[in-house]
Design a protein around this motif. Structure first.
Motif, PDB file in Angstrom:
ATOM      1  N   SER A 210      -3.944  37.781  -6.426  1.00  0.00           N
ATOM      2  CA  SER A 210      -4.910  38.431  -7.147  1.00  0.00           C
ATOM      3  C   SER A 210      -5.999  38.707  -6.704  1.00  0.00           C
ATOM      4  N   ASP A 211      -6.854  39.841  -7.418  1.00  0.00           N
ATOM      5  CA  ASP A 211      -7.920  40.327  -6.890  1.00  0.00           C
ATOM      6  C   ASP A 211      -8.952  39.139  -6.276  1.00  0.00           C
ATOM      7  N   THR A 212      -9.143  38.260  -6.983  1.00  0.00           N
ATOM      8  CA  THR A 212      -9.850  37.097  -6.276  1.00  0.00           C
ATOM      9  C   THR A 212      -9.529  36.489  -4.975  1.00  0.00           C
TER      10      THR A 212
ATOM     11  N   ASP B 144      -3.388  28.474  -2.842  1.00  0.00           N
ATOM     12  CA  ASP B 144      -3.722  29.082  -4.068  1.00  0.00           C
ATOM     13  C   ASP B 144      -2.827  30.115  -4.457  1.00  0.00           C
ATOM     14  N   TYR B 145      -2.228  30.966  -3.344  1.00  0.00           N
ATOM     15  CA  TYR B 145      -1.230  32.040  -3.468  1.00  0.00           C
ATOM     16  C   TYR B 145      -0.116  31.598  -4.086  1.00  0.00           C
ATOM     17  N   PHE B 146       0.242  30.360  -3.416  1.00  0.00           N
ATOM     18  CA  PHE B 146       1.520  29.802  -3.802  1.00  0.00           C
ATOM     19  C   PHE B 146       1.620  29.336  -5.364  1.00  0.00           C
ATOM     20  N   ALA B 147       0.362  28.768  -5.924  1.00  0.00           N
ATOM     21  CA  ALA B 147       0.200  28.215  -7.072  1.00  0.00           C
ATOM     22  C   ALA B 147       0.285  29.456  -7.955  1.00  0.00           C
ATOM     23  N   GLU B 148      -0.019  30.529  -7.548  1.00  0.00           N
ATOM     24  CA  GLU B 148      -0.141  31.943  -8.333  1.00  0.00           C
ATOM     25  C   GLU B 148       1.515  32.406  -8.586  1.00  0.00           C
TER      26      GLU B 148
END
Length: 127
Positions: free
Chosen positions: A51-53, A75-79
């Motif tokens: 995501s952008d964030t 966090d990326y894996f959760a996305e």
């Protein structure tokens, strides 16, 4: 569905090679200074990019410490796990190409070890 994938990770600024197989850009933004012809990509899989964030955090602090890199990956894996229709469609495209041969995930970041494509490959190999 777990597939035995052959996934390479390569900086988009490097020339396409015969061993690259099917090439996919996995960045949220198109890389500066790279034409679509030179990129030689099969598809731009934006839904598989952070995501952008997360992208902004990635560029701001990820290379600075192991803790920041681990947090980014988590966090990326959760996305990616949360998915959605766009992520599922992008994974379908990627999986179809992987069944036919090797694939290369392309990124624009300067860090060849800590980048979103390397993290994505890790996630793909674990699923």
């Amino acid at each position: 569905m777990a597939l035995p994938l052959t996934i390479a990770v390569k900086r988009i600024h490097e020339p396409a090679g015969p061993g690259d197989g099917t090439r996919f850009l996995v960045d949220r933004l198109w890389p500066r200074g790279v034409s679509k012809e030179k990129a030689a990509i099969a598809a731009w899989l934006k839904p598989l990019s952070p995501s952008d964030t997360l992208r902004k955090r990635f560029h701001g602090e990820t290379a600075a410490s192991d803790e920041a890199w681990d947090a980014f990956r988590s966090d990326y894996f959760a996305e990616l796990d949360a998915g959605g229709d766009a992520v599922k469609a992008a994974l379908f495209t990627l999986d179809a190409a992987a069944r036919a041969g090797p694939v290369t995930l392309l990124y624009a970041a300067k860090n060849e070890v800590r980048n979103n494509a390397a993290a994505l490959r890790e996630w793909l190999e674990r699923r």
